[in-house]
Design an enzyme around this catalytic site. Sequence first.
Site, mmCIF file in Angstrom:
data_model
loop_
_atom_site.group_PDB
_atom_site.id
_atom_site.type_symbol
_atom_site.label_atom_id
_atom_site.label_comp_id
_atom_site.label_asym_id
_atom_site.label_seq_id
_atom_site.Cartn_x
_atom_site.Cartn_y
_atom_site.Cartn_z
ATOM 1 N N LYS A 25 -8.114 9.052 -3.289
ATOM 2 C CA LYS A 25 -7.656 7.867 -2.582
ATOM 3 C C LYS A 25 -6.663 7.134 -3.476
ATOM 4 O O LYS A 25 -6.728 7.214 -4.697
ATOM 5 C CB LYS A 25 -8.821 6.962 -2.156
ATOM 6 C CG LYS A 25 -9.696 6.359 -3.218
ATOM 7 C CD LYS A 25 -9.216 5.089 -3.839
ATOM 8 C CE LYS A 25 -8.843 4.028 -2.835
ATOM 9 N NZ LYS A 25 -8.293 2.845 -3.594
ATOM 10 N N ASN A 73 -0.578 -6.791 0.282
ATOM 11 C CA ASN A 73 -1.133 -7.350 -0.938
ATOM 12 C C ASN A 73 -1.199 -8.859 -0.972
ATOM 13 O O ASN A 73 -1.835 -9.437 -1.847
ATOM 14 C CB ASN A 73 -0.385 -6.806 -2.150
ATOM 15 C CG ASN A 73 -0.839 -5.414 -2.447
ATOM 16 O OD1 ASN A 73 -2.011 -5.193 -2.714
ATOM 17 N ND2 ASN A 73 0.069 -4.457 -2.342
ATOM 18 N N GLU A 121 1.027 1.710 -0.923
ATOM 19 C CA GLU A 121 0.898 0.593 0.010
ATOM 20 C C GLU A 121 2.249 0.218 0.605
ATOM 21 O O GLU A 121 3.182 -0.129 -0.115
ATOM 22 C CB GLU A 121 0.239 -0.606 -0.669
ATOM 23 C CG GLU A 121 -1.262 -0.379 -0.826
ATOM 24 C CD GLU A 121 -1.964 -1.456 -1.619
ATOM 25 O OE1 GLU A 121 -3.180 -1.581 -1.465
ATOM 26 O OE2 GLU A 121 -1.307 -2.153 -2.389
ATOM 27 N N THR A 129 -9.260 2.929 0.978
ATOM 28 C CA THR A 129 -9.217 1.460 1.089
ATOM 29 C C THR A 129 -8.016 1.110 1.963
ATOM 30 O O THR A 129 -8.116 1.123 3.181
ATOM 31 C CB THR A 129 -9.138 0.772 -0.291
ATOM 32 O OG1 THR A 129 -8.064 1.333 -1.036
ATOM 33 C CG2 THR A 129 -10.427 0.935 -1.057
ATOM 34 N N THR A 170 -5.501 2.233 -9.016
ATOM 35 C CA THR A 170 -6.790 2.172 -8.324
ATOM 36 C C THR A 170 -6.942 3.440 -7.551
ATOM 37 O O THR A 170 -6.798 3.469 -6.342
ATOM 38 C CB THR A 170 -6.884 1.025 -7.322
ATOM 39 O OG1 THR A 170 -6.613 -0.158 -8.018
ATOM 40 C CG2 THR A 170 -8.268 0.923 -6.734
ATOM 41 N N THR A 212 -8.298 -11.921 2.006
ATOM 42 C CA THR A 212 -8.543 -12.898 3.072
ATOM 43 C C THR A 212 -9.026 -12.213 4.348
ATOM 44 O O THR A 212 -8.976 -11.003 4.465
ATOM 45 C CB THR A 212 -7.264 -13.698 3.387
ATOM 46 O OG1 THR A 212 -6.183 -12.801 3.569
ATOM 47 C CG2 THR A 212 -6.956 -14.626 2.252
#
Lengths: 397, 397
Positions: free
Chosen positions: B173, B392, B262, B146, B184, B397
């Site tokens: 992942k 994040n 991230e 992702t 996640t 969006t």
Amino acid sequence: MKKIDGGICAVDGVLAWGLRKEKYGVTVISSPESNVSAVFPSNKVLAAPIIITKKAISNGRISAIVANSGNANCFTGEEGFQNGLKMAQMVSENLQIKLEDVAVASTGVIGRQLSMSIIKQLIDEALIMVENSRDASKKAAEAIMTTDTFSKEFVVQTKLNDGNIVKIGGIAKGSGMIAPNMGTMLCFLVTDVKASPKQLEVALKKAVDKSFNMVVVDGDESTNDMVLIMANGKSGEIDENFQEALEYVCIELAKMIAKDGEGATKFLEVDVNGALSIEDAKCAAKAIVGSSLVKTALFGADPNWGRIVAAVGYSGAMMDENSISITMESEGTGADIVKKGVVKAYAGTNELKIAEEIFSKKEIKITVDIGLGDYTATAYGCDLSYDYVKINSEYTT
Amino acid sequence: MKKIDGGICAVDGVLAWGLRKEKYGVTVISSPESNVSAVFPSNKVLAAPIIITKKAISNGRISAIVANSGNANCFTGEEGFQNGLKMAQMVSENLQIKLEDVAVASTGVIGRQLSMSIIKQLIDEALIMVENSRDASKKAAEAIMTTDTFSKEFVVQTKLNDGNIVKIGGIAKGSGMIAPNMGTMLCFLVTDVKASPKQLEVALKKAVDKSFNMVVVDGDESTNDMVLIMANGKSGEIDENFQEALEYVCIELAKMIAKDGEGATKFLEVDVNGALSIEDAKCAAKAIVGSSLVKTALFGADPNWGRIVAAVGYSGAMMDENSISITMESEGTGADIVKKGVVKAYAGTNELKIAEEIFSKKEIKITVDIGLGDYTATAYGCDLSYDYVKINSEYTT
């Protein structure tokens, strides 16, 4: 009950002053022969001032508090402990009170010795200037700030059952290391209520649980927190009106801390209703305001409500996907996001458009109805912005 | 035991493929008639694929897994459940296996229905292309990404006590919503070991506890995690050599997830020694890698070690300021920060200068010796950067 002006010096018999030099600030508050209670962090690493203050308040009575910002005086060993005592000693000698009647508080970097020459100079000057005035209250609130962007003070007065008017004033500082169970925060409350140390303890604990313990900025828990109340007994007897007023002051100060969270651009209030227990309601509310993913979504004005559901799911609270309802609101506009498990705000709906508008505002309220019971709780927080990272990546440099 | 190339298809009998379209990716892995075990999140909100897979593995045997990225298929009600079943059905019909022999996994945004036309197209194509090749392994690892910035695969082989060579391959992942107790994340492991579902369960649980459960990126816990192992029994009997190899694969994949957190610019490994219990060691290590303040300090190359002490203090682990020792190291250079409670790295010291250098590197190891007992644990994490906030705050969006 009403909010009044005047800062902590609105309370009869309270003297204060505060000033800053280089990285340091010093605040002195005098409230002679006051009954006292305080709440401290549960961190196993406790700063020297916490140890000193725990001892000072153990007989239920103090007359003054001296606090410094810029250095936490934590993990500083015997030297740090002696430095904390010296701070108390300067105040006790000048105000002619007993050494053990002075509480000490510190906030700032952990693991460094205080620069005692600067601290001494600041305390000396504060003790010369200490007075009962609007300006003194303001200076006291300003001198304890670290990364705070505004000073925090709040005062109310209320009528007691015995006919007396009681006042409660407080100053506080945030604004990082704000976790459930307090953070790097200090709050000093003064009041003229008549209350035993035990009564103050019960009242303060109840107020802190509804206010400072419900604020989350970054989930780190501090070594130096302190919420301390001094009651000089010049007014009437403690009762439920006092309790209500105390909770109001603490909640307002807690909200200011959340609004001024490091790097915060938005304020978030989360109401959880319909929980099976008060603990469930609290942990669900705190999980939402504490979620980095909810906080970044808020910063980006992206109403990614799935993260709210996920936070409730991992909070530990009992829940059921088919019972949960979520609404968002700001400035009088509200949107149903989920209603008893049914998604209302999906792509293309008006609800999602309104939710996007709401998330672009400065103050957002999220209400989660778990739909299983009758318990409620409210938590306060802020968004996670680039500036939080900036402030905290350069803190000691 | 040695690391080998080839991805998951290095394991005999495994077929795979993966491909992407728009926001979606689909991976199919076939390992006919394999014994199976899996670990799922403890979040009370569980995605449809988790419910389907829990049922699929309940008899200890599956033949294939189908996974999609781009949508979590979570909080999607009956429609989402039916969509998850349709994914399994397409695979079962094409591979001529039973519907209940197909596991399903999803990762991505919560609360939206899958775009089944795209998913169907991707699964169709994956089922045409599925094969045993190096390229197929790579494509399978890539399609589940992702916000990951690189794909994650790791394969080892080791000799069993019975003389057979066994292989274990995994793809995984990350990379946000990575909390203690998984995040996640998805991880699919294939092996040719001979092992009962119960034996696999014990082995996997032990390996996950040392690897994926010790990774913290942001402290949010997901609704969709899954670590699943398929063992087709073509090689020898499960033993301690297999266990060691499995733990190695899981730890290497967990490290990759931490490195690819991230927005991460740095990788942090925290070893905690000298704890009074394994739980203490784990919670102290996780508190440090999970602290927003430690993470931002790391990003800013600011060795603000007081935050490490504070994190150990609030972790819940038993500790004593006078027993704790902290060292930092990177690329063969080390610095003593605190030694049995005595600060070594204060302003002006060489230790602090070295610590600053270490914090400016890409891979940093912090060792905390609590100095009270014999238990140890290792946790993995990353820094908290502007890009975490950026990624994040703009996710949906």
